[in-house]
Design a protein around this motif. Sequence first.
Motif, PDB file in Angstrom:
ATOM      1  N   ALA A  96       0.874  -1.231   0.042  1.00  0.00           N
ATOM      2  CA  ALA A  96       0.020   0.003   0.251  1.00  0.00           C
ATOM      3  C   ALA A  96       0.801   1.282  -0.103  1.00  0.00           C
ATOM      4  N   LEU A  97       1.962   1.255   0.738  1.00  0.00           N
ATOM      5  CA  LEU A  97       2.621   2.278   0.911  1.00  0.00           C
ATOM      6  C   LEU A  97       3.617   2.666  -0.208  1.00  0.00           C
ATOM      7  N   ASN A  98       4.182   1.388  -0.567  1.00  0.00           N
ATOM      8  CA  ASN A  98       5.077   1.591  -1.760  1.00  0.00           C
ATOM      9  C   ASN A  98       4.120   2.253  -3.063  1.00  0.00           C
ATOM     10  N   ASN A  99       2.873   1.792  -3.108  1.00  0.00           N
ATOM     11  CA  ASN A  99       2.089   2.352  -4.254  1.00  0.00           C
ATOM     12  C   ASN A  99       1.646   3.745  -4.072  1.00  0.00           C
ATOM     13  N   LEU A 100       1.408   4.075  -2.960  1.00  0.00           N
ATOM     14  CA  LEU A 100       1.223   5.826  -2.514  1.00  0.00           C
ATOM     15  C   LEU A 100       2.350   6.507  -2.758  1.00  0.00           C
ATOM     16  N   LEU A 101       3.589   5.919  -2.709  1.00  0.00           N
ATOM     17  CA  LEU A 101       4.795   6.673  -2.998  1.00  0.00           C
ATOM     18  C   LEU A 101       4.876   6.931  -4.447  1.00  0.00           C
ATOM     19  N   VAL A 102       4.601   5.673  -5.300  1.00  0.00           N
ATOM     20  CA  VAL A 102       4.650   6.013  -6.758  1.00  0.00           C
ATOM     21  C   VAL A 102       3.700   6.869  -7.203  1.00  0.00           C
ATOM     22  N   ARG A 103       2.580   7.013  -6.557  1.00  0.00           N
ATOM     23  CA  ARG A 103       1.645   7.907  -7.126  1.00  0.00           C
ATOM     24  C   ARG A 103       1.878   9.167  -6.780  1.00  0.00           C
ATOM     25  N   GLU A 104       2.575   9.460  -5.413  1.00  0.00           N
ATOM     26  CA  GLU A 104       2.797  10.713  -5.183  1.00  0.00           C
ATOM     27  C   GLU A 104       4.011  11.327  -5.886  1.00  0.00           C
ATOM     28  N   VAL A 105       5.160  10.725  -6.207  1.00  0.00           N
ATOM     29  CA  VAL A 105       6.307  11.040  -7.213  1.00  0.00           C
ATOM     30  C   VAL A 105       5.394  11.416  -8.430  1.00  0.00           C
ATOM     31  N   LEU A 106       4.659  10.648  -9.128  1.00  0.00           N
ATOM     32  CA  LEU A 106       3.935  10.939 -10.518  1.00  0.00           C
ATOM     33  C   LEU A 106       3.009  12.152 -10.302  1.00  0.00           C
ATOM     34  N   SER A 107       2.614  12.584  -9.298  1.00  0.00           N
ATOM     35  CA  SER A 107       1.417  13.455  -9.109  1.00  0.00           C
ATOM     36  C   SER A 107       2.054  14.971  -9.383  1.00  0.00           C
ATOM     37  N   ASP A 108       3.320  15.154  -9.277  1.00  0.00           N
ATOM     38  CA  ASP A 108       3.755  16.404  -9.714  1.00  0.00           C
ATOM     39  C   ASP A 108       5.185  16.201 -10.555  1.00  0.00           C
ATOM     40  N   GLU A 109       4.940  16.780 -11.674  1.00  0.00           N
ATOM     41  CA  GLU A 109       6.215  16.420 -12.708  1.00  0.00           C
ATOM     42  C   GLU A 109       7.509  17.182 -12.295  1.00  0.00           C
ATOM     43  N   ASN A 110       7.562  18.060 -11.220  1.00  0.00           N
ATOM     44  CA  ASN A 110       8.773  18.598 -10.753  1.00  0.00           C
ATOM     45  C   ASN A 110       9.357  17.660 -10.029  1.00  0.00           C
ATOM     46  N   ASN A 111       8.793  16.411  -9.750  1.00  0.00           N
ATOM     47  CA  ASN A 111       9.468  15.557  -8.740  1.00  0.00           C
ATOM     48  C   ASN A 111      10.425  14.424  -9.592  1.00  0.00           C
ATOM     49  N   PHE A 112      10.369  14.574 -11.114  1.00  0.00           N
ATOM     50  CA  PHE A 112      11.337  13.842 -11.635  1.00  0.00           C
ATOM     51  C   PHE A 112      11.578  14.196 -13.136  1.00  0.00           C
ATOM     52  N   GLU A 113      12.254  13.440 -13.896  1.00  0.00           N
ATOM     53  CA  GLU A 113      12.639  13.698 -15.107  1.00  0.00           C
ATOM     54  C   GLU A 113      12.942  12.379 -15.867  1.00  0.00           C
ATOM     55  N   ILE A 114      12.559  12.382 -17.362  1.00  0.00           N
ATOM     56  CA  ILE A 114      12.809  11.156 -18.056  1.00  0.00           C
ATOM     57  C   ILE A 114      14.007  11.218 -18.666  1.00  0.00           C
ATOM     58  N   VAL A 115      14.815  10.395 -18.556  1.00  0.00           N
ATOM     59  CA  VAL A 115      16.268  10.606 -19.052  1.00  0.00           C
ATOM     60  C   VAL A 115      16.613   9.450 -20.085  1.00  0.00           C
ATOM     61  N   THR A 116      17.716   9.484 -20.851  1.00  0.00           N
ATOM     62  CA  THR A 116      18.006   8.502 -21.600  1.00  0.00           C
ATOM     63  C   THR A 116      19.652   8.522 -21.611  1.00  0.00           C
ATOM     64  N   PHE A 117      20.321   7.274 -22.065  1.00  0.00           N
ATOM     65  CA  PHE A 117      21.637   7.399 -22.019  1.00  0.00           C
ATOM     66  C   PHE A 117      22.409   6.849 -23.325  1.00  0.00           C
ATOM     67  N   ASP A 118      23.410   7.698 -23.808  1.00  0.00           N
ATOM     68  CA  ASP A 118      23.672   7.282 -25.176  1.00  0.00           C
ATOM     69  C   ASP A 118      24.349   6.131 -25.152  1.00  0.00           C
ATOM     70  N   ASP A 119      25.082   5.431 -24.176  1.00  0.00           N
ATOM     71  CA  ASP A 119      25.486   3.830 -24.314  1.00  0.00           C
ATOM     72  C   ASP A 119      25.272   3.223 -22.784  1.00  0.00           C
ATOM     73  N   ASN A 120      25.669   1.735 -22.826  1.00  0.00           N
ATOM     74  CA  ASN A 120      25.398   1.358 -21.530  1.00  0.00           C
ATOM     75  C   ASN A 120      26.570   1.551 -20.470  1.00  0.00           C
ATOM     76  N   VAL A 121      27.818   2.205 -20.928  1.00  0.00           N
ATOM     77  CA  VAL A 121      28.701   2.400 -19.977  1.00  0.00           C
ATOM     78  C   VAL A 121      28.427   3.852 -19.329  1.00  0.00           C
ATOM     79  N   THR A 122      27.848   4.771 -19.834  1.00  0.00           N
ATOM     80  CA  THR A 122      27.424   6.063 -19.007  1.00  0.00           C
ATOM     81  C   THR A 122      26.046   5.698 -18.248  1.00  0.00           C
ATOM     82  N   ALA A 123      25.317   4.821 -18.738  1.00  0.00           N
ATOM     83  CA  ALA A 123      23.923   4.429 -17.653  1.00  0.00           C
ATOM     84  C   ALA A 123      24.362   4.188 -16.557  1.00  0.00           C
TER      85      ALA A 123
END
Length: 303
Positions: free
Chosen positions: A264-291
């Motif tokens: 329940a709490l794990n799910n609440l945390l996920v919803r809370e993170v997603l509720s405000d787009e200032n909480n996260f960024e979507i990022v990618t990496f050019d290759d497996n070494v820099t990830a």
Amino acid sequence: MNQRTIQAAIAVTGIGLHSGEPVHLAFYPQPTDTGIVFERSDLIGSAPVPADAFLVQDTLMSSNLVLDDVRIGTVEHLLSAIAGLGIDNLLIRVSSAEIPIMDGSAAPFVDILLDAGICEQEKAKKFLKVVRPVRVKIDDKWAELRPYDGFELNFEIDFDHPAFDKEQQHAQFSLSSQNFIEGLCSARTFGFVKDIEMMRQNNLARGGSMENAIVIDDMQVLNAEGLRFVDEFVRHKILDALGDLYLIGHPILGRFNAYKSGHALNNLLVREVLSDENNFEIVTFDDNVTAPIDYLRVNDVIV
Ligand SMILES: [Zn+2]
């Protein structure tokens, strides 16, 4: 670093923890940006159910996805295996309302997915990078995600019970496929005899046994083989959290800290993170070494 799916379709059979009946699972490769999707093969023509935190309904004993009348129960151990192996796109068809319990851990799912083979796809893998702390709390239990370059999970449980060694109720886990396979995926779920008896009276846990859980009475672990790790209980809680947090929709870059958390709490945390787009960024990496997370190389052979 690119997205991943499996190389070929594959199937496995187990039993449902609650029904005690055989359940068939089949896995199919999916195109880039599909995500993880479930389908009920026993409900012909039913809508697919995406692995989405906002579809989680009841979280008493497990994490269950519900879309309209379609239920996919106990997804957390399978999602943990999928997260640990870094699989982004997958269709899972299941013949019943619950994912089979297997041995109570994620190891049998890891085995079947590795048998299918993992392949890289032609599009960058998208990570959800936590950029500011988010914390949720219910009574004395809490869980949080903080910015971190990688994915680390710290978990503390607090059982005042003779079977729980006081020194083994905290664990830290840093995600890589290798760490997951060697040190986390085989940690089993656990249950107390008195709770199992109560569940049976309510027609639940009919498939539950020492074949698929660590069973504990008032004094000790009853399984003849004992524990797989000295801190198997808290390791399993981390395994659960990894699966529950994958419902955020992407692999996470962050540090998860939790005290007595659960589905329940794990799910609440996920919803809370997603509720405000200032909480996260979507990022990618050019290759497996820099990830910042090491997944298995596609050609790695696990013996
Ligand atoms: Zn679990």
